[in-house]
Design a protein around this motif. Structure first.
Motif, PDB file in Angstrom:
ATOM      1  N   TRP A  44       0.916  -1.432  -0.092  1.00 25.00           N
ATOM      2  CA  TRP A  44      -0.023   0.079  -0.098  1.00 25.00           C
ATOM      3  C   TRP A  44       1.041   1.387   0.342  1.00 25.00           C
ATOM      4  O   TRP A  44       0.223   2.533  -0.579  1.00 25.00           O
ATOM      5  CB  TRP A  44      -1.067  -0.011   1.207  1.00 25.00           C
ATOM      6  N   ASN A 213      -4.740  -3.428  -0.534  1.00 22.45           N
ATOM      7  CA  ASN A 213      -3.181  -2.816  -0.733  1.00 22.45           C
ATOM      8  C   ASN A 213      -4.190  -1.440  -1.094  1.00 22.45           C
ATOM      9  O   ASN A 213      -3.984  -0.260  -1.025  1.00 22.45           O
ATOM     10  CB  ASN A 213      -1.764  -3.107  -1.056  1.00 22.45           C
ATOM     11  N   GLN A 214      -4.782  -1.231  -1.797  1.00 24.45           N
ATOM     12  CA  GLN A 214      -5.667  -0.449  -2.954  1.00 24.45           C
ATOM     13  C   GLN A 214      -6.342   0.750  -1.603  1.00 24.45           C
ATOM     14  O   GLN A 214      -6.388   1.688  -1.982  1.00 24.45           O
ATOM     15  CB  GLN A 214      -6.531  -0.286  -4.426  1.00 24.45           C
TER      16      GLN A 214
END
Length: 355
Positions: A44, A213-214
């Protein structure tokens, strides 16, 4: 004019230009602090770095004593994401001052406590560790800006109780932050909990996958960009995942359409976590939405976020909050809840009405 005089004049001109040239602003030094969710590999951070660069925030320097661990894209990956570390141990062993001395951050963004929850450390003990780390940050830099995350949900197969423990920690973080924040060194709570699903956004119930992560990068970005842009974010922290009830508009079926998808994201003995995704299926924007369903196994909602929930008998009604009732055509929003169950936990079929 002699050659010597001309040379002296030229040198003076160059020196004058050098003196007149404004000094370049120093890069803002940002320390990502935490455990393996931050550093192993913590992709991330790569997404966030590139999102900041694309947003024009180029005068930044990610700092830490640990290097980047790949992630497949170029980015500034220095960090203090120590896999397996407990925030309580870092505080007890006074490990942070050396990291601060080596890197001199202006901003610390901290997602820390997952391993403490897993190790059944009491919430009060974790918050005391947070407080000690904040004191050490301010000793390093009296104007330290601090972003503290409500940690992402967790549901490891070896710890069925961890899901509820994470809820307890996240519920306590806003009050702790409000009591600890100062004008010179504000603490801003970043809600990494809401909308994050261990079933779809992690690969093991704990660590984020690509979609996780996004989501984490997208949650960090507004709070961090506000600091970098010179805007002072309110030190009053976000209270999710336990929002106060907010009146919602009554639905008017027919003016817009919506669907609701019900998912059980975590389950443990006697309790479970669920989420419902509301999608506008009409051509016009919604002004509000209401989702209803009927439990068939005696389940009882005990907590909700991203929506105002009420339950009468087996029927549950969830209305939008003031900030998420308006959905453009094709847009969606997710709310979550914690509920109890006993014996069986069949998934109901929700019904959505849009205004």
């Amino acid at each position: 004019m002699s050659k010597r005089s001309a040379l002296v004049a030229a040198l003076l001109l160059v020196l004058g230009l050098l003196v007149a040239r404004p000094a370049e602003a120093a890069a803002v030094r940002i320390m990502p602090l935490g455990d393996s969710i931050t550093g192993s590999p913590g992709c991330w951070r790569a997404l966030l770095w590139n999102k900041l660069q694309n947003g024009g925030f180029t005068g930044i320097d990610m700092v830490g004593t640990l290097p980047a661990q790949g992630c497949g894209v170029p980015y500034d990956g220095d960090n203090e994401g120590h896999g397996g570390y407990l925030v309580t141990n870092v505080a007890d062993q006074n490990q942070l001052p050396a990291w601060l001395s080596a890197t001199r951050p202006d901003i610390v963004m901290m997602h820390f406590g997952t391993n403490d929850v897993w190790s059944n450390k009491p919430t009060a003990t974790i918050l005391a560790a947070y407080g000690k780390l904040v004191d050490q940050m301010r000793a390093s830099n009296a104007n330290m800006k601090i972003l503290v995350a409500q940690i992402i949900p967790m549901n490891p197969g070896t710890c069925p109780e961890c899901a509820q423990r994470a809820v307890a920690l996240n519920n306590a973080i806003p009050g702790w932050a409000a009591s600890k924040t100062t004008a010179a060194s504000p603490i801003v709570v970043v809600d990494q909990w809401t909308g994050f699903s261990t079933s779809t956004d992690t690969y093991d119930g704990v660590h984020p996958n690509d979609s996780g992560n996004q989501k984490m990068a997208d949650k960090w970005y507004p709070a961090l960009s506000a600091l970098l842009g010179g805007a002072q974010p309110s030190p009053s922290p976000n209270t999710s995942p336990s929002p106060s009830p907010t009146p919602s508009p009554s639905p008017s079926p027919g003016s817009a359409g919506c669907t609701a998808t019900y998912t059980i994201t975590n389950q443990w003995g006697g309790g479970f976590q669920g989420e419902v995704t509301v999608k506008n299926t009409g051509a016009a924007p919604t002004r509000g939405w209401t989702v209803t369903w009927t439990f068939a196994g005696g389940q009882q909602v005990t907590q909700a976020w991203g929506g105002t929930a009420t339950q009468s008998g087996a029927k549950v009604t969830v209305k939008n909050e003031s900030w998420n009732g308006s959905l453009g055509a094709g847009a969606s929003v997710t709310f979550g809840f914690i509920a109890s169950w006993n014996g069986s936990n069949p998934a109901p079929v929700p019904v959505c009405a849009a205004a």
